[in-house]
Design a protein around this motif. Structure first.
Motif, PDB file in Angstrom:
ATOM      1  N   ASP A   1       4.410   5.181  -9.051  1.00 47.82           N
ATOM      2  CA  ASP A   1       3.711   4.801 -10.283  1.00 47.82           C
ATOM      3  C   ASP A   1       2.813   3.585 -10.046  1.00 47.82           C
ATOM      4  OD1 ASP A   1       5.412   2.552 -10.281  1.00 47.82           O
ATOM      5  OD2 ASP A   1       6.803   3.448 -11.724  1.00 47.82           O
ATOM      6  N   ASP A   2       2.135   3.166 -11.106  1.00 48.88           N
ATOM      7  CA  ASP A   2       1.187   2.056 -10.994  1.00 48.88           C
ATOM      8  C   ASP A   2       1.871   0.755 -10.602  1.00 48.88           C
ATOM      9  OD1 ASP A   2      -0.911   3.693 -11.630  1.00 48.88           O
ATOM     10  OD2 ASP A   2      -0.989   3.149 -13.749  1.00 48.88           O
ATOM     11  N   SER A   3       3.104   0.561 -11.051  1.00 43.99           N
ATOM     12  CA  SER A   3       3.829  -0.656 -10.694  1.00 43.99           C
ATOM     13  C   SER A   3       4.088  -0.698  -9.189  1.00 43.99           C
ATOM     14  CB  SER A   3       5.151  -0.722 -11.454  1.00 43.99           C
ATOM     15  OG  SER A   3       5.915  -1.833 -11.028  1.00 43.99           O
ATOM     16  N   ASP A   4       4.472   0.449  -8.625  1.00 50.35           N
ATOM     17  CA  ASP A   4       4.680   0.530  -7.178  1.00 50.35           C
ATOM     18  C   ASP A   4       3.381   0.236  -6.426  1.00 50.35           C
ATOM     19  OD1 ASP A   4       7.295   1.322  -7.671  1.00 50.35           O
ATOM     20  OD2 ASP A   4       6.808   3.461  -7.541  1.00 50.35           O
ATOM     21  N   ARG A   5       2.298   0.802  -6.905  1.00 45.70           N
ATOM     22  CA  ARG A   5       1.005   0.590  -6.247  1.00 45.70           C
ATOM     23  C   ARG A   5       0.615  -0.887  -6.282  1.00 45.70           C
ATOM     24  NH1 ARG A   5       0.560   5.546  -8.892  1.00 45.70           N
ATOM     25  NH2 ARG A   5      -0.113   7.281  -7.561  1.00 45.70           N
ATOM     26  N   GLU A   6       0.831  -1.521  -7.417  1.00 43.51           N
ATOM     27  CA  GLU A   6       0.482  -2.943  -7.549  1.00 43.51           C
ATOM     28  C   GLU A   6       1.316  -3.795  -6.594  1.00 43.51           C
ATOM     29  OE1 GLU A   6       0.436  -6.487 -10.961  1.00 43.51           O
ATOM     30  OE2 GLU A   6       0.697  -4.379 -11.545  1.00 43.51           O
ATOM     31  N   THR A   7       2.599  -3.470  -6.483  1.00 42.00           N
ATOM     32  CA  THR A   7       3.465  -4.223  -5.571  1.00 42.00           C
ATOM     33  C   THR A   7       2.993  -4.082  -4.128  1.00 42.00           C
ATOM     34  OG1 THR A   7       5.380  -3.961  -7.035  1.00 42.00           O
ATOM     35  CG2 THR A   7       5.824  -4.477  -4.724  1.00 42.00           C
ATOM     36  N   LEU A   8       2.683  -2.861  -3.713  1.00 42.04           N
ATOM     37  CA  LEU A   8       2.213  -2.644  -2.343  1.00 42.04           C
ATOM     38  C   LEU A   8       0.867  -3.319  -2.095  1.00 42.04           C
ATOM     39  CD1 LEU A   8       3.268   1.081  -1.828  1.00 42.04           C
ATOM     40  CD2 LEU A   8       4.326  -0.951  -0.821  1.00 42.04           C
ATOM     41  N   GLU A   9       0.008  -3.305  -3.099  1.00 42.95           N
ATOM     42  CA  GLU A   9      -1.290  -3.992  -2.983  1.00 42.95           C
ATOM     43  C   GLU A   9      -1.081  -5.468  -2.666  1.00 42.95           C
ATOM     44  OE1 GLU A   9      -4.507  -3.058  -3.338  1.00 42.95           O
ATOM     45  OE2 GLU A   9      -4.531  -1.139  -4.420  1.00 42.95           O
ATOM     46  N   GLN A  10      -0.086  -6.077  -3.291  1.00 45.33           N
ATOM     47  CA  GLN A  10       0.193  -7.490  -3.061  1.00 45.33           C
ATOM     48  C   GLN A  10       0.841  -7.718  -1.699  1.00 45.33           C
ATOM     49  OE1 GLN A  10       2.626  -8.437  -6.462  1.00 45.33           O
ATOM     50  NE2 GLN A  10       0.893  -8.531  -7.880  1.00 45.33           N
ATOM     51  N   LEU A  11       1.828  -6.880  -1.373  1.00 51.35           N
ATOM     52  CA  LEU A  11       2.570  -7.074  -0.129  1.00 51.35           C
ATOM     53  C   LEU A  11       1.699  -6.885   1.105  1.00 51.35           C
ATOM     54  CD1 LEU A  11       5.915  -5.218  -0.983  1.00 51.35           C
ATOM     55  CD2 LEU A  11       5.568  -7.695  -0.810  1.00 51.35           C
ATOM     56  N   VAL A  12       0.774  -5.939   1.066  1.00 46.71           N
ATOM     57  CA  VAL A  12      -0.015  -5.628   2.256  1.00 46.71           C
ATOM     58  C   VAL A  12      -0.902  -6.791   2.672  1.00 46.71           C
ATOM     59  CG1 VAL A  12      -2.092  -4.636   1.187  1.00 46.71           C
ATOM     60  CG2 VAL A  12      -1.218  -3.683   3.340  1.00 46.71           C
ATOM     61  N   ARG A  13      -1.160  -7.706   1.758  1.00 45.15           N
ATOM     62  CA  ARG A  13      -2.007  -8.863   2.070  1.00 45.15           C
ATOM     63  C   ARG A  13      -1.285  -9.918   2.909  1.00 45.15           C
ATOM     64  NH1 ARG A  13      -3.137  -9.418  -4.043  1.00 45.15           N
ATOM     65  NH2 ARG A  13      -4.575  -7.698  -4.500  1.00 45.15           N
ATOM     66  N   HIS A  14       0.038  -9.809   2.992  1.00 44.88           N
ATOM     67  CA  HIS A  14       0.799 -10.836   3.712  1.00 44.88           C
ATOM     68  C   HIS A  14       0.406 -10.822   5.197  1.00 44.88           C
ATOM     69  CE1 HIS A  14       4.164 -13.153   5.297  1.00 44.88           C
ATOM     70  NE2 HIS A  14       4.427 -13.528   4.048  1.00 44.88           N
ATOM     71  N   PRO A  15       0.227 -11.983   5.800  1.00 47.54           N
ATOM     72  CA  PRO A  15      -0.223 -12.036   7.205  1.00 47.54           C
ATOM     73  C   PRO A  15       0.765 -11.444   8.205  1.00 47.54           C
ATOM     74  CG  PRO A  15       0.324 -14.236   6.386  1.00 47.54           C
ATOM     75  CD  PRO A  15       0.282 -13.335   5.208  1.00 47.54           C
ATOM     76  N   ARG A  16       2.030 -11.313   7.846  1.00 44.02           N
ATOM     77  CA  ARG A  16       3.006 -10.724   8.752  1.00 44.02           C
ATOM     78  C   ARG A  16       3.053  -9.198   8.639  1.00 44.02           C
ATOM     79  NH1 ARG A  16       4.462 -13.852  12.772  1.00 44.02           N
ATOM     80  NH2 ARG A  16       6.408 -12.664  12.998  1.00 44.02           N
ATOM     81  N   VAL A  17       2.338  -8.638   7.682  1.00 43.83           N
ATOM     82  CA  VAL A  17       2.256  -7.182   7.544  1.00 43.83           C
ATOM     83  C   VAL A  17       1.169  -6.672   8.473  1.00 43.83           C
ATOM     84  CG1 VAL A  17       1.692  -5.270   5.997  1.00 43.83           C
ATOM     85  CG2 VAL A  17       3.146  -7.139   5.195  1.00 43.83           C
ATOM     86  N   VAL A  18       1.552  -5.805   9.410  1.00 42.96           N
ATOM     87  CA  VAL A  18       0.611  -5.355  10.438  1.00 42.96           C
ATOM     88  C   VAL A  18       0.239  -3.880  10.296  1.00 42.96           C
ATOM     89  CG1 VAL A  18       1.342  -7.106  12.095  1.00 42.96           C
ATOM     90  CG2 VAL A  18       2.491  -4.864  12.082  1.00 42.96           C
ATOM     91  N   ALA A  19       0.775  -3.203   9.262  1.00 48.31           N
ATOM     92  CA  ALA A  19       0.431  -1.792   9.074  1.00 48.31           C
ATOM     93  C   ALA A  19       0.798  -1.341   7.669  1.00 48.31           C
ATOM     94  CB  ALA A  19       1.136  -0.908  10.096  1.00 48.31           C
TER      95      ALA A  19
ATOM     96  N   SER B   1      -7.510  -2.759   3.193  1.00 41.17           N
ATOM     97  CA  SER B   1      -6.815  -3.931   3.746  1.00 41.17           C
ATOM     98  C   SER B   1      -7.201  -4.201   5.200  1.00 41.17           C
ATOM     99  CB  SER B   1      -5.299  -3.731   3.658  1.00 41.17           C
ATOM    100  OG  SER B   1      -4.878  -2.664   4.497  1.00 41.17           O
ATOM    101  N   GLY B   2      -7.819  -3.196   5.856  1.00 38.95           N
ATOM    102  CA  GLY B   2      -8.176  -3.353   7.257  1.00 38.95           C
ATOM    103  C   GLY B   2      -6.979  -3.295   8.186  1.00 38.95           C
ATOM    104  N   LYS B   3      -5.882  -2.685   7.715  1.00 37.85           N
ATOM    105  CA  LYS B   3      -4.672  -2.612   8.541  1.00 37.85           C
ATOM    106  C   LYS B   3      -4.405  -1.172   8.955  1.00 37.85           C
ATOM    107  CE  LYS B   3      -2.884  -6.934   6.843  1.00 37.85           C
ATOM    108  NZ  LYS B   3      -1.771  -7.740   6.327  1.00 37.85           N
ATOM    109  N   PRO B   4      -3.741  -0.970  10.105  1.00 42.02           N
ATOM    110  CA  PRO B   4      -3.507   0.387  10.604  1.00 42.02           C
ATOM    111  C   PRO B   4      -2.705   1.232   9.626  1.00 42.02           C
ATOM    112  CG  PRO B   4      -2.987  -1.251  12.276  1.00 42.02           C
ATOM    113  CD  PRO B   4      -3.205  -1.993  11.004  1.00 42.02           C
ATOM    114  N   LEU B   5      -2.935   2.529   9.676  1.00 38.29           N
ATOM    115  CA  LEU B   5      -2.178   3.497   8.883  1.00 38.29           C
ATOM    116  C   LEU B   5      -1.084   4.077   9.769  1.00 38.29           C
ATOM    117  CD1 LEU B   5      -2.227   5.097   6.091  1.00 38.29           C
ATOM    118  CD2 LEU B   5      -3.390   6.892   7.395  1.00 38.29           C
ATOM    119  N   MET B   6       0.161   3.948   9.337  1.00 40.46           N
ATOM    120  CA  MET B   6       1.314   4.427  10.105  1.00 40.46           C
ATOM    121  C   MET B   6       1.843   5.696   9.438  1.00 40.46           C
ATOM    122  SD  MET B   6       4.842   2.373  10.897  1.00 40.46           S
ATOM    123  CE  MET B   6       4.123   1.144  11.989  1.00 40.46           C
ATOM    124  N   ILE B   7       1.726   6.817  10.134  1.00 39.90           N
ATOM    125  CA  ILE B   7       1.964   8.128   9.530  1.00 39.90           C
ATOM    126  C   ILE B   7       3.334   8.690   9.870  1.00 39.90           C
ATOM    127  CG2 ILE B   7       1.240  10.558   9.626  1.00 39.90           C
ATOM    128  CD1 ILE B   7      -1.615   9.619   9.740  1.00 39.90           C
TER     129      ILE B   7
END
Length: 282
Positions: A92-110, A142-148
Motif C-alpha cells: 500500500d501507499d504507507s509501505d511505499r512511503e516507508t521504502l522511499e524514506q529508507l532507500v535514501r539512507h547512506p548504508r542502503v546499497v540496493a 534513487s540511483g541504487k542497484p535493483l536486486m531481483i
C-alpha cells in the motif's frame, strides 16, 4: 549424533580465504541476530572465514527498517530494502512511503529483494508485477542497484525490465537459470549472484552449474541467502555468511581458477555493483 541432530548443526568453520570476499545477499535477522551484539558475532564469524562485508536484505517493511538500523551497528554491514514479491498482495501507499524514506539512507546499497515468485501462491502475479515495476522505478530514482528475486519467472522478469527500462545496475540474486538464460542476462549487462544452490550436485542443478561456469567474473557475485541454502556438502543445515567461503571455493574449482583469483574478482564486482569502497574493508 543422530541424523536429525546433524541437520541442525551449523557447518564447521572453514579455512580463511586468501583474499576477503563479500556476501552479496544474506538475512541477518532471519539468522537469529536481533541486537547489535548478535550482528557483530555473526559478522565476526564471517570475517574469520575471510568474508569481510555482508549485505543484509529485507523481505518486508519491518525487516527493511531493521536492516537499515543494523547496518549502522557495524561497518561491515550494508542494507538492501524492498518488499519481497510474495508479500505484495497488500502493498500500500504507507509501505511505499516507508521504502522511499529508507532507500535514501547512506548504508542502503540496493533496492531489494524485489521481483517475481511464481512458485509460491502467497501473492497473485498481478500485484507482484505492479510492485516489481514500482521497485524498478525506485531503483532508477534513487540511483541504487535493483536486486531481483526470480523464481519460476524468467521470461516475465526480462519482459518487465525491458518494458520499464532497467536501472543502470541489476543483480539477479540467487541466480536460478541455466546457461542460456545466464547468457541473456549477461548480454543485457546484468550481474548474477550465485548462492549455495550452485554447488548442489543433483541433476536439477547441472544447468545452474553450467551457468556459474560461464558467467564472466566481472558480472559475478557470491552470496549465502542465509539462513537458507547452505552449500554442498552441508545442504539442509543452518547457513550463515561465513559459509559463502565454501561456495566461493566450490565455484573456483568448477571454473578451474585459483580461489584467490575468484575471491578478488567477485569482491571487485561487489565493490563496483554496490558502490563499496576499499576503505569499507579496512
Amino acid at each position: 549424533m543422530s541424523k536429525s541432530d546433524k541437520k541442525r548443526e551449523p557447518p564447521p568453520a572453514p579455512e580463511t580465504l586468501p583474499a576477503a570476499i563479500v556476501d552479496a545477499h544474506t538475512h541477518l535477522d532471519a539468522c537469529g541476530a536481533s541486537t547489535a551484539t548478535e550482528v557483530r558475532e555473526v559478522v565476526d564469524r564471517a570475517e574469520a572465514a575471510g568474508v569481510g562485508r555482508v549485505v543484509t536484505v529485507a523481505d518486508d517493511i519491518a525487516s527493511a527498517q531493521w536492516t537499515v538500523e543494523a547496518s549502522t551497528w557495524d561497518d561491515r554491514v550494508f542494507a538492501a530494502v524492498a518488499l519481497h514479491p510474495t508479500r505484495t498482495k497488500d502493498f500500500d501507499d504507507s509501505d511505499r512511503e516507508t521504502l522511499e524514506q529508507l532507500v535514501r539512507h547512506p548504508r542502503v546499497v540496493a533496492v531489494g529483494e524485489t521481483g517475481l515468485d511464481y512458485y509460491w501462491d502467497f501473492s497473485p502475479p498481478e500485484p507482484q508485477q505492479e510492485a516489481f515495476r514500482w521497485h524498478i522505478d525506485l531503483a532508477k530514482r534513487s540511483g541504487k542497484p535493483l536486486m531481483i528475486h526470480d523464481r519460476d519467472a524468467h521470461a516475465d522478469i526480462l519482459r518487465i525490465l525491458e518494458e520499464e527500462g532497467a536501472p543502470s545496475t541489476v543483480v539477479f540474486h540467487c541466480f536460478s537459470g541455466d546457461a542460456e538464460f545466464a547468457r541473456a542476462c549477461v548480454d543485457a549487462g546484468y550481474v548474477l549472484s550465485f548462492a549455495g544452490t550452485a554447488t548442489f550436485r543433483n541433476a536439477n542443478a547441472q544447468g545452474l552449474r553450467q551457468a556459474a561456469r560461464e558467467v564472466p567474473a566481472e558480472q559475478m557475485l557470491v552470496e549465502t541467502d542465509a539462513p537458507f541454502l547452505a552449500p554442498h556438502p552441508f545442504r539442509g543445515r543452518p547457513n550463515e555468511p561465513y559459509c559463502v567461503n565454501y561456495t566461493l571455493r566450490d565455484l573456483a574449482e568448477l571454473r578451474d581458477v585459483e580461489v584467490e583469483e575468484l575471491a578478488v574478482a567477485t569482491t571487485a564486482t561487489a565493490e563496483r555493483t554496490f558502490g563499496l569502497s576499499r576503505a569499507d574493508a579496512a
